[in-house]
Structure formats: C-alpha cells, structure tokens
Design an enzyme around this catalytic site. Structure first.
Site, mmCIF file in Angstrom:
data_model
loop_
_atom_site.group_PDB
_atom_site.id
_atom_site.type_symbol
_atom_site.label_atom_id
_atom_site.label_comp_id
_atom_site.label_asym_id
_atom_site.label_seq_id
_atom_site.Cartn_x
_atom_site.Cartn_y
_atom_site.Cartn_z
ATOM 1 N N HIS A 142 -1.210 6.929 4.825
ATOM 2 C CA HIS A 142 0.073 6.506 5.404
ATOM 3 C C HIS A 142 1.069 7.639 5.129
ATOM 4 O O HIS A 142 1.282 8.003 3.964
ATOM 5 C CB HIS A 142 0.608 5.238 4.734
ATOM 6 C CG HIS A 142 -0.339 4.076 4.770
ATOM 7 N ND1 HIS A 142 -0.640 3.386 5.917
ATOM 8 C CD2 HIS A 142 -1.062 3.480 3.786
ATOM 9 C CE1 HIS A 142 -1.487 2.408 5.639
ATOM 10 N NE2 HIS A 142 -1.774 2.454 4.355
ATOM 11 N N ASN A 188 0.944 -4.063 7.907
ATOM 12 C CA ASN A 188 2.028 -4.697 7.154
ATOM 13 C C ASN A 188 2.940 -3.620 6.572
ATOM 14 O O ASN A 188 4.136 -3.853 6.363
ATOM 15 C CB ASN A 188 1.462 -5.572 6.038
ATOM 16 C CG ASN A 188 0.831 -6.829 6.590
ATOM 17 O OD1 ASN A 188 1.523 -7.775 6.923
ATOM 18 N ND2 ASN A 188 -0.486 -6.838 6.729
ATOM 19 N N ALA A 203 0.802 -1.228 0.000
ATOM 20 C CA ALA A 203 0.000 0.000 0.000
ATOM 21 C C ALA A 203 0.832 1.273 0.000
ATOM 22 O O ALA A 203 0.275 2.365 -0.116
ATOM 23 C CB ALA A 203 -0.924 0.000 1.217
#
Ligand SMILES: NC(=O)C1=CN([C@@H]2O[C@H](COP(=O)(O)OP(=O)(O)OC[C@H]3O[C@@H](n4cnc5c(N)ncnc54)[C@H](O)[C@@H]3O)[C@@H](O)[C@H]2O)C=CC1
Ligand SMILES: O=C([O-])CC(=O)C(=O)O
Length: 265
Positions: free
Chosen positions: A216, A186, A117
């Site tokens: 993020h 992750n 991601a």
C-alpha cells in the site's frame, strides 16, 4: 469506568484477525481488557465462551469487530445503542453515506476505527486539522487470486488470475473502492477517514502475480505538507487477502481505546 477496572471484551468473528485478537486478549496481553467471549456464526471447539450478540451486549463493555463489512452493517447500531463501545476493522462500511450517518447518531456507545494494514494515518489526521488535503492517492498491489469479486464476470476473473504481468483492477474513488473490494480496500476508507474527506482520496488497485508482499503506497499533498508512506506487509498465513499485521493493529487500537495505560498516540 473506574481507573484500574478491566473492561469486558467480546470479539465478533473468529477468522484470521479475530482468532489472534481473541487469543491475545485471553492471554492477558491487552492492558485494561479481559476476554468475555466470542460471537460466532456457528459454534466451534474453542477454549472461550461463545455467546450470541444479545448475550454479549448484556455482558460486554466493548465489542471488537473482526467479521467483515456486512457484520458491521447488521450489528453496529444495536451495539452502540446498547451502550457498548465498538472497535471496527471493516472500516470500508463507512463508504455507505446513509449507514455512516446512522452510525454517527447512534450511542451512547463510542465508535472506534482501527488503522489496520496501513500507517501514517496519525500524521494525515494531524495535517487535516491544520488545513485541507488537495490530493491523496493510495495504490495497493496484491496477489491476483485475492482480488476476485462475486460481481466480476467469469471472463474478468480468468483474465485477473491468469495474467503474467501486473493488471490494473480498479482506478477511482475511495468510496467506490471500499464498496467494490470490501475485503481488500478497507485501507482506502481508513485513509479517507484520516484526511476527513472521501472526495479527495483516489485509489489504484493492481493485481500483481509477483506481489509476495501486500503493498500500500499512500501519497498525500495538503496545507501541512507532502507525504509518502510505503507499506509492504507479509500476508496473513491464514488469509492471503489480509495483511498479517492487521490483528496486531486491532490489538494496539483496542489497548489505546481502553486507555488503561499511557503510551504512543
Ligand atoms: N482495515 C484493514 O486494514 C483491514 C480490514 N479487514 C476487514 O476484516 C475482515 C475480517 O478479515 P479476516 O479475519 O481476514 O477474514 P476471515 O474470512 O479470515 O474471517 C472472518 C470471520 O468472520 C466470521 N463472520 C462473518 N460474519 C459474521 C457474523 N455476522 N457474526 C459472526 N462471525 C461472522 C466468518 O465466519 C469468519 O470466520 C475483512 O472482511 C475486512 O472487512 C481485513 C484486512 C485489513
Ligand atoms: O490487509 C490488507 O492489506 C488490506 C485489506 O485487506 C483491506 O484493507 O481490506
């Protein structure tokens, strides 16, 4: 592998990530690879062959894991020892020191990790070659309902899911983050692998009821410079925990690992 030969791919797991990955390989959209079949826990009505891991290991050159950290824990060593390569998306499993050490020794199959991601990992890994990072922080912001964990008390879950404002759910090491939030952080492990040092990476996780996009933010400082990467992904329509871009990251990683054509590394 002879140049031009197609490698046979088995996809482990058929959820939000695995279903798209399998469909794209089957449609011929991954140079150098053909879909040999999928490895599922229960048979489904699908247009591909479904086989057990044992059958897959007799027929596949590469297994693409899209099934979760526990599946990697259960199957990775056997896959690598059977001589198949393994591409892992549930990178957080590497937070377990003992398991990671076992995987490092396992072969002759090769172990690959997908960037998943997040981005900027190429530059962080390049910087780590130049010199050590002194501080790396990843701050993740997701919808509260996607962050409830089996180890949380009912009171914690209720507080998490009913809060009208952002709540800090976790603050601490990348190693612990990847283990406590195995379906959500992750990315922390991917950053730790990129900088080559788990201990320098810290994580903040925010549950935000207004987080329509999954965020993020990676901030890193080291010998090579200072970096800030801000990522805001659309969540997957099939699994709001997972960013929609992740299966496409797996496909990009797979094609790169297969090496059938040149391109951006
Ligand atoms: N590195 C990254 O950036 C990201 C990594 N992930 C990882 O990918 C995993 C999968 O994500 P999704 O596809 O969204 O989850 P999902 O829940 O939609 O699908 C997972 C599928 O795997 C299957 N499965 C589980 N264990 C299995 C086994 N032993 N054998 C065969 N099938 C098995 C499940 O039945 C399910 O269909 C997550 O659990 C997480 O570990 C997810 C998002 C981002
Ligand atoms: O998909 C994402 O945004 C991140 C994620 O779930 C993970 O790292 O496990």
């Amino acid at each position: 592998m002879a140049r031009g030969a197609e490698r046979r791919i088995g996809v482990l797991g058929h959820g939000a990530i695995g279903s798209l990955v399998a469909a794209q390989i089957a449609a011929g959209h991954v140079a150098g690879g053909v879909l040999e079949g999928v490895i599922l826990r229960r048979r489904q009505d699908l247009p591909y062959e479904q086989f057990s891991l044992d059958e897959a290991l007799e027929r596949c050159d590469m297994i693409v894991e899209c099934a979760g950290q526990q599946a990697v824990r259960e199957h990775a060593v056997r896959i690598l020892e059977a001589g198949a390569d393994l591409l892992v998306i549930s990178v957080g499993v590497m937070a377990d020191r003992e398991f990671a050490a076992r995987l490092e020794l396992a072969g002759p199959g090769r172990l690959y990790f997908s960037s998943g991601a997040v981005g900027g990992l190429d530059l962080l890994a390049s910087g780590a070659r130049m010199g050590a990072f002194s501080e790396v922080v990843i701050t993740t912001r997701k919808l509260p309902a996607t962050l409830a964990q089996p180890w949380m008390s009912q009171a914690q879950r209720t507080e998490l899911e009913s809060s009208a404002a952002p709540v800090e759910v976790y603050s601490g090491s990348a190693r612990q983050a990847a283990q406590q939030f195995p379906k959500s952080l992750n990315v922390a492990a991917a950053v730790a692998l990129a900088v080559g040092n788990w201990d320098v990476v810290s994580v903040r996780l925010l549950a935000d009821p207004d987080a329509a996009l999954t965020e993020h933010v990676i901030e890193a400082r080291g010998a090579s410079g200072e970096y800030s990467f801000s990522i805001r992904n659309q969540p997957s329509a099939h699994n709001p925990r997972t960013s929609g871009v992740v299966p496409w990251a797996v496909l990009r990683s797979l094609e790169t690992a297969l090496g059938a054509r040149g391109g951006l590394l």
